[in-house]
Design a protein around this motif. Structure first.
Motif, PDB file in Angstrom:
ATOM      1  N   LEU A 130      11.420  -1.293  47.143  1.00 46.31           N
ATOM      2  CA  LEU A 130      11.169  -1.264  45.710  1.00 46.31           C
ATOM      3  C   LEU A 130      11.938  -2.346  44.951  1.00 46.31           C
ATOM      4  N   PRO A 131      13.206  -2.622  45.253  1.00 42.45           N
ATOM      5  CA  PRO A 131      13.901  -3.676  44.496  1.00 42.45           C
ATOM      6  C   PRO A 131      13.166  -5.015  44.526  1.00 42.45           C
ATOM      7  N   ALA A 132      12.605  -5.377  45.675  1.00 39.33           N
ATOM      8  CA  ALA A 132      11.863  -6.640  45.755  1.00 39.33           C
ATOM      9  C   ALA A 132      10.576  -6.562  44.941  1.00 39.33           C
ATOM     10  N   LEU A 133       9.901  -5.415  44.964  1.00 39.60           N
ATOM     11  CA  LEU A 133       8.683  -5.264  44.170  1.00 39.60           C
ATOM     12  C   LEU A 133       8.968  -5.404  42.684  1.00 39.60           C
ATOM     13  N   LEU A 134      10.125  -4.932  42.253  1.00 37.35           N
ATOM     14  CA  LEU A 134      10.457  -4.950  40.827  1.00 37.35           C
ATOM     15  C   LEU A 134      11.008  -6.294  40.356  1.00 37.35           C
ATOM     16  N   THR A 135      11.304  -7.185  41.276  1.00 36.53           N
ATOM     17  CA  THR A 135      11.827  -8.490  40.869  1.00 36.53           C
ATOM     18  C   THR A 135      10.787  -9.244  40.054  1.00 36.53           C
ATOM     19  N   GLY A 136      11.106  -9.525  38.800  1.00 38.37           N
ATOM     20  CA  GLY A 136      10.189 -10.223  37.918  1.00 38.37           C
ATOM     21  C   GLY A 136       9.061  -9.364  37.394  1.00 38.37           C
ATOM     22  N   ARG A 137       9.092  -8.053  37.664  1.00 41.35           N
ATOM     23  CA  ARG A 137       8.043  -7.153  37.215  1.00 41.35           C
ATOM     24  C   ARG A 137       8.635  -6.011  36.390  1.00 41.35           C
ATOM     25  N   ARG A 138       7.786  -5.417  35.578  1.00 42.72           N
ATOM     26  CA  ARG A 138       8.158  -4.243  34.791  1.00 42.72           C
ATOM     27  C   ARG A 138       7.798  -2.984  35.577  1.00 42.72           C
ATOM     28  N   GLY A 139       8.778  -2.146  35.848  1.00 49.44           N
ATOM     29  CA  GLY A 139       8.529  -0.916  36.579  1.00 49.44           C
ATOM     30  C   GLY A 139       8.215   0.229  35.629  1.00 49.44           C
ATOM     31  N   LEU A 140       7.103   0.910  35.859  1.00 49.99           N
ATOM     32  CA  LEU A 140       6.660   2.002  34.998  1.00 49.99           C
ATOM     33  C   LEU A 140       6.441   3.244  35.854  1.00 49.99           C
ATOM     34  N   LEU A 141       7.214   4.279  35.590  1.00 47.60           N
ATOM     35  CA  LEU A 141       7.085   5.550  36.296  1.00 47.60           C
ATOM     36  C   LEU A 141       6.355   6.532  35.397  1.00 47.60           C
ATOM     37  N   GLU A 183      14.897  10.731  39.653  1.00 50.79           N
ATOM     38  CA  GLU A 183      16.219  10.117  39.434  1.00 50.79           C
ATOM     39  C   GLU A 183      16.350   8.803  40.197  1.00 50.79           C
ATOM     40  N   ARG A 184      15.895   8.784  41.447  1.00 45.66           N
ATOM     41  CA  ARG A 184      16.018   7.567  42.246  1.00 45.66           C
ATOM     42  C   ARG A 184      15.131   6.445  41.697  1.00 45.66           C
ATOM     43  N   LEU A 185      13.947   6.770  41.253  1.00 49.29           N
ATOM     44  CA  LEU A 185      13.041   5.746  40.735  1.00 49.29           C
ATOM     45  C   LEU A 185      13.537   5.191  39.404  1.00 49.29           C
ATOM     46  N   LEU A 186      14.035   6.064  38.545  1.00 46.51           N
ATOM     47  CA  LEU A 186      14.619   5.589  37.293  1.00 46.51           C
ATOM     48  C   LEU A 186      15.864   4.755  37.562  1.00 46.51           C
ATOM     49  N   GLY A 187      16.667   5.190  38.532  1.00 48.38           N
ATOM     50  CA  GLY A 187      17.871   4.447  38.880  1.00 48.38           C
ATOM     51  C   GLY A 187      17.580   3.078  39.458  1.00 48.38           C
ATOM     52  N   ALA A 188      16.397   2.918  40.028  1.00 45.48           N
ATOM     53  CA  ALA A 188      16.014   1.621  40.588  1.00 45.48           C
ATOM     54  C   ALA A 188      15.555   0.646  39.518  1.00 45.48           C
ATOM     55  N   GLY A 189      15.402   1.130  38.291  1.00 48.78           N
ATOM     56  CA  GLY A 189      15.037   0.237  37.193  1.00 48.78           C
ATOM     57  C   GLY A 189      13.690   0.512  36.563  1.00 48.78           C
ATOM     58  N   CYS A 190      13.040   1.621  36.910  1.00 50.47           N
ATOM     59  CA  CYS A 190      11.737   1.944  36.318  1.00 50.47           C
ATOM     60  C   CYS A 190      11.908   2.612  34.953  1.00 50.47           C
ATOM     61  N   GLU A 191      10.941   2.365  34.081  1.00 43.46           N
ATOM     62  CA  GLU A 191      10.881   3.064  32.791  1.00 43.46           C
ATOM     63  C   GLU A 191      10.032   4.320  32.958  1.00 43.46           C
ATOM     64  N   GLY A 192      10.497   5.433  32.394  1.00 47.64           N
ATOM     65  CA  GLY A 192       9.721   6.659  32.443  1.00 47.64           C
ATOM     66  C   GLY A 192       8.722   6.721  31.302  1.00 47.64           C
ATOM     67  N   ILE A 193       7.435   6.942  31.626  1.00 48.76           N
ATOM     68  CA  ILE A 193       6.393   7.016  30.596  1.00 48.76           C
ATOM     69  C   ILE A 193       5.534   8.263  30.844  1.00 48.76           C
ATOM     70  N   HIS A 194       4.825   8.686  29.806  1.00 50.98           N
ATOM     71  CA  HIS A 194       3.961   9.856  29.940  1.00 50.98           C
ATOM     72  C   HIS A 194       2.652   9.617  29.205  1.00 50.98           C
ATOM     73  N   LEU A 195       1.668  10.483  29.485  1.00 52.02           N
ATOM     74  CA  LEU A 195       0.356  10.423  28.838  1.00 52.02           C
ATOM     75  C   LEU A 195       0.129  11.574  27.865  1.00 52.02           C
ATOM     76  N   GLY A 196       1.203  12.277  27.511  1.00 48.77           N
ATOM     77  CA  GLY A 196       1.057  13.400  26.595  1.00 48.77           C
ATOM     78  C   GLY A 196       1.329  14.720  27.288  1.00 48.77           C
ATOM     79  N   GLU A 197       0.954  15.799  26.626  1.00 48.89           N
ATOM     80  CA  GLU A 197       1.295  17.126  27.116  1.00 48.89           C
ATOM     81  C   GLU A 197       0.377  17.613  28.237  1.00 48.89           C
ATOM     82  N   ARG A 198      -0.792  17.078  28.353  1.00 47.36           N
ATOM     83  CA  ARG A 198      -1.751  17.565  29.336  1.00 47.36           C
ATOM     84  C   ARG A 198      -1.366  17.121  30.747  1.00 47.36           C
ATOM     85  N   ILE A 199      -1.553  18.029  31.688  1.00 49.75           N
ATOM     86  CA  ILE A 199      -1.331  17.706  33.098  1.00 49.75           C
ATOM     87  C   ILE A 199      -2.684  17.346  33.701  1.00 49.75           C
ATOM     88  N   LEU A 200      -2.800  16.140  34.210  1.00 51.66           N
ATOM     89  CA  LEU A 200      -4.074  15.614  34.686  1.00 51.66           C
ATOM     90  C   LEU A 200      -4.102  15.547  36.207  1.00 51.66           C
TER      91      LEU A 200
END
Length: 237
Positions: free
Chosen positions: A162-173, A206-223
């Motif tokens: 994952l660190p190499a994938l995120l190099t120069g990229r925006r990580g979105l969880l 926790e691990r994905l956020l710690g690796a540099g990803c931003e946490g995002i959501h699509l609202g209250e609905r579970i899809l």
């Protein structure tokens, strides 16, 4: 099938293309209702698109004269999709949908709530994966096959790849309960990570956020995963 996608091996030295597989032949007869003389849209896997004229069609095969191949495929989305391995039927649909939308880099990842039996599914065989990718390309009039990578262990992926994938990229969880709504209309080169049907466990988040990803959501609905993937890609890009 909005594009007749040809493997390079189906071309001959005279500028003709031969189709012999039952699926495409059936589609030509029953959906296109094609007859000799018709001009149809053709493309070469990982190559250009253009037009070809149908010269012959019967139960055994079809022959096209390629008239031109001068159109590039549509632009790819600037995203590497990391998707927790869905159940097999959902995997097939998800691969077709994301390919049609223009994703070219796909990683299928094991997480705690992914059933281990999913990794034994015939849907993960190279031929089946390619079949679903081809269906997505035909739908979208695209020729560039996505690259699909299998990651069967979560921790080595997060620590080593994952660190190499995120190099120069925006990580979105993308995960329910994350603090920020999914952004709209971005043009950043991104890595989009989506969990399984039952969600990621807190340790994985926790691990994905710690690796540099931003946490995002699509609202209250579970899809469902296949719905969430399509909605996220459409909203982001």
């Amino acid at each position: 099938m909005n594009l007749i996608l040809l493997d390079p091996a189906e071309l001959d030295a005279t500028g003709h293309a031969w189709l012999r597989d039952p699926r495409r032949l059936r589609h030509l007869r029953e959906v296109h209702r094609a007859t000799p003389g018709d001009e149809l849209t053709l493309g070469i896997v990982d190559g250009a698109m253009g037009r070809g004229r149908l010269l012959h069609l019967d139960e055994a095969g079809a022959r096209f004269a390629i008239e031109r191949l001068d159109q590039p495929p549509p632009a790819a989305l600037p995203v590497h999709l990391v998707l927790a391995l869905p159940r097999p039927r959902m995997l097939a649909r998800s691969l077709e949908h994301v390919t049609a939308l223009g994703v070219k880099q796909i990683t299928l990842l094991h997480t705690r709530r992914v059933e281990k039996s999913y990794w034994q599914s015939p849907e993960l065989g190279a031929a089946k994966v390619r079949e679903h990718l081809i269906l997505g390309l035909e739908q979208a009039r695209d020729t560039r096959l996505p690259q699909v990578t299998l990651e069967k262990h979560f921790k080595p992926f997060v620590e080593d790849r994952l660190p190499a994938l995120l190099t120069g990229r925006r990580g979105l969880l993308a995960h329910p309960g994350m603090p920020a709504p999914c952004p709209r209309g971005i043009d950043d080169d991104s890595v989009l990570l989506i969990g399984p049907e039952g969600g990621l466990i807190p340790y994985e988040v926790e691990r994905l956020l710690g690796a540099g990803c931003e946490g995002i959501h699509l609202g209250e609905r579970i899809l469902r995963v296949e719905t969430a993937v399509t909605a996220l890609l459409a909203r982001l890009f």
